[in-house]
Enzyme design. Sequence first.
Site, mmCIF file in Angstrom:
data_model
loop_
_atom_site.group_PDB
_atom_site.id
_atom_site.type_symbol
_atom_site.label_atom_id
_atom_site.label_comp_id
_atom_site.label_asym_id
_atom_site.label_seq_id
_atom_site.Cartn_x
_atom_site.Cartn_y
_atom_site.Cartn_z
ATOM 1 N N GLU A 174 -5.209 1.542 2.639
ATOM 2 C CA GLU A 174 -5.098 0.327 3.441
ATOM 3 C C GLU A 174 -5.311 0.669 4.917
ATOM 4 O O GLU A 174 -5.929 -0.083 5.659
ATOM 5 C CB GLU A 174 -3.711 -0.299 3.245
ATOM 6 C CG GLU A 174 -3.520 -1.657 3.909
ATOM 7 C CD GLU A 174 -3.052 -1.573 5.357
ATOM 8 O OE1 GLU A 174 -2.688 -0.460 5.789
ATOM 9 O OE2 GLU A 174 -3.063 -2.605 6.034
ATOM 10 N N GLU A 175 -4.820 1.834 5.311
ATOM 11 C CA GLU A 175 -4.840 2.193 6.732
ATOM 12 C C GLU A 175 -6.238 2.416 7.280
ATOM 13 O O GLU A 175 -6.421 2.492 8.494
ATOM 14 C CB GLU A 175 -3.986 3.452 6.969
ATOM 15 C CG GLU A 175 -2.516 3.293 6.608
ATOM 16 C CD GLU A 175 -1.745 2.417 7.589
ATOM 17 O OE1 GLU A 175 -2.345 1.929 8.565
ATOM 18 O OE2 GLU A 175 -0.543 2.215 7.380
ATOM 19 N N HIS A 207 0.819 -1.221 0.000
ATOM 20 C CA HIS A 207 0.000 0.000 0.000
ATOM 21 C C HIS A 207 0.849 1.266 0.000
ATOM 22 O O HIS A 207 1.882 1.360 0.645
ATOM 23 C CB HIS A 207 -1.027 -0.024 1.140
ATOM 24 C CG HIS A 207 -0.483 0.057 2.539
ATOM 25 N ND1 HIS A 207 -0.355 1.248 3.219
ATOM 26 C CD2 HIS A 207 -0.084 -0.902 3.390
ATOM 27 C CE1 HIS A 207 0.115 1.014 4.433
ATOM 28 N NE2 HIS A 207 0.287 -0.296 4.574
ATOM 29 N N HIS A 217 4.099 3.033 12.798
ATOM 30 C CA HIS A 217 3.172 4.158 12.983
ATOM 31 C C HIS A 217 3.768 5.264 13.849
ATOM 32 O O HIS A 217 3.051 5.990 14.540
ATOM 33 C CB HIS A 217 1.805 3.708 13.536
ATOM 34 C CG HIS A 217 0.937 3.082 12.483
ATOM 35 N ND1 HIS A 217 -0.420 2.942 12.610
ATOM 36 C CD2 HIS A 217 1.242 2.554 11.273
ATOM 37 C CE1 HIS A 217 -0.907 2.355 11.524
ATOM 38 N NE2 HIS A 217 0.090 2.109 10.708
ATOM 39 N N ASP A 234 6.177 2.004 6.629
ATOM 40 C CA ASP A 234 4.867 1.366 6.476
ATOM 41 C C ASP A 234 4.071 2.167 5.464
ATOM 42 O O ASP A 234 3.607 3.247 5.794
ATOM 43 C CB ASP A 234 4.159 1.335 7.839
ATOM 44 C CG ASP A 234 2.760 0.742 7.780
ATOM 45 O OD1 ASP A 234 2.061 0.812 8.786
ATOM 46 O OD2 ASP A 234 2.390 0.198 6.716
ATOM 47 N N ASP A 286 3.798 -6.206 3.403
ATOM 48 C CA ASP A 286 3.567 -5.133 4.368
ATOM 49 C C ASP A 286 4.653 -5.202 5.435
ATOM 50 O O ASP A 286 5.541 -6.046 5.383
ATOM 51 C CB ASP A 286 2.170 -5.280 4.992
ATOM 52 C CG ASP A 286 1.566 -3.938 5.376
ATOM 53 O OD1 ASP A 286 0.357 -3.742 5.138
ATOM 54 O OD2 ASP A 286 2.290 -3.087 5.928
#
Lengths: 336, 326
Positions: B194-195, B63, B303, B164, B217
């Site tokens: 995607e998130e 992503h 994140h 990410d 991922d």
Amino acid sequence: MDLKQLCEMNAVSGFEQSLRRAILAEVSQYEGVKAEIDRMGNVVCRKKSSIEAAKHVLVTANMDECGFMVSSATKEGFLRIMPIGKLDSRMAVSKRIVIGEKKLSAVIGSKPIHLQSQDERKRALSFKEIYADIGAKSEEEALQHAPRGSWCAFDTDFMTFGQGFVSGKALSARAGVYNLLRLLSSSVKADVTAVFTTLHNAGCRGASVVSFSCKPDYAIVLSACLCNDLGNERETTQVSRMGEGVSINFMDKGAISSRKLFRDTCTLAESSNIPHQIERGLSPSSDAGAIQNTGYPLSVVTLSVPCRNMNSPCEVMKNEDIDSQLRLTINLIDNL
Amino acid sequence: MYDLLKKITSAVGPTGEEGKVAEAILSEVAPFVDEHTIDAMGNLICVKKGKNPDGKKIMLSSHMDHIGFIVMDCEKEGYLRVACVGGIHVEQAKNRHVIFPNGVEGVISAEVTEKKPAFTDLYIDIGAESREEAMRLVKLGDIAVFAPDCYRIGENRVASPAMDDRCACALQARFLQTMGEKEDTVIAVFSTQEEVGCRGARAAAFAYEPDMGIAIDVTANGDTPGDKFPAITLGKGIAVKVMDRGSISNPALREDLCRCAEENNIPYQREILPFGGTDASAMQLARGGIPVCTLSLPCRNVHSPVEVIDMRDMDSGLRLLRCFIK
């Protein structure tokens, strides 16, 4: 049909039959509109463009309102009800409701405040502690008149008040239905598929099948948005404001509006002088997420009418905001 | 590999507005694929047809989007109020350098409060002194991300706010550049959103109907002081995911990948994550369902603005894809 008639009909999520029939009867009088019902109970209407080589636009509005369902009865003859949709149990107490096709009158009650303990006064009563009273004297009598599974809707008359304000139950759904009907009765410069969806309040389920049966160039979702402009809320948590026009949504919990479509919508609203605002909050998922992402991907934008007291027996909107929603929808269809 | 990684992590692409990342990736892969398209969700989908017309259709998905802060409103003094797009811990958002896709830079801070800060306490300072000035620079609905900042740590590790999932995008892009002719058709999806629930991948899988799906991922790590779970170590090879909260990898596909790694002396690790999900969850349930597995790059501080990966894991992932896809 006008907004008053639409609001006073009862169509709780999963029980939209009477409104469906009324919509079919209404659109059969419009020129050039073909209508059919799909397996989820959505009413799918198609109208051809007035010009050649037109785009194809999908426009949706949900039919259903929040309500309750009879789940059981106590031996004293009171009905236990469970909510359909996001309802605040605090505002259910003391409201009038109608139950089922026979439109049985009932009142939602609970222990009077005079008899509540200090602790009970501090917390909100849950749905397990309130009941609907139809005047029955036993469990058998209650369930005979209102069997388990019967739907219940708020019993409120539609009213106009102040300078152009309207109030009624189910406004958050029926304003969109009203506008979608007005759209179908006008002439438009694109092929339009107008879908009146079901089960919005039960998780946007009607909308989740719509994109399988049509492949439009883009979609417009007609909805209502929270309007938190009463009381001491700071400006940045008001979400929308009454009277400032149709609210254009860049994102809710279910969908992020296609960037280009969102920006084009704002630009068009500006240049055509249609009163509009940008929604300043993250509303719960609307039909947009279901439409955008269940089949082939679609570009979607949501246009909402600010609504005070959403999901209550007395939702409030302003007529001019409802009209702005229709004006912007037609403008988009004709120009984008 | 580092240059490709730096280029792709430096593109500003929040969830919902991934265009610039797609541009950066396309400039790298366009000459190597048979067709490419950007669909209504913004997915960049590149197809490399296999020599065998009856061959399998294998969908890869990494992503492009990155968690961000969406502008909800503006105070009259010019401070932007935001909500998060994707899962962001408020603690990670305090006092950071952020940037908007249009280039405007800012600092995000939290109001000083006695209780734990909530999202409604966050605000971004873009240097404006009034609402009018702020609204000339950005608009409601614009989304900011942690400012790009890619640098090496030691010989093998690289840090960036966007590992990410840009490291997977870089891996996937490098695979397209070096895969050569294969029997099977590869549909390489650089997905969006995607998130917020793997929305891009869901649409792509529906549209292309692949026979199997491999998501790429990042995953967490268990090799720093205090963190022992999951039992994943940076530098010990690409992780083959057994399960996370989004999907349980198809056992046969998972074992085929592990066996392929063993037979070709490619370092790998088995991964079980007790939380999270990847594009595999969306691909698995498309149409009638397909077998899926995720290849994960071990990553520290997911994140946060300092996500760290090991390029040796990227290399082993690349080798595995090259050996596995015939």
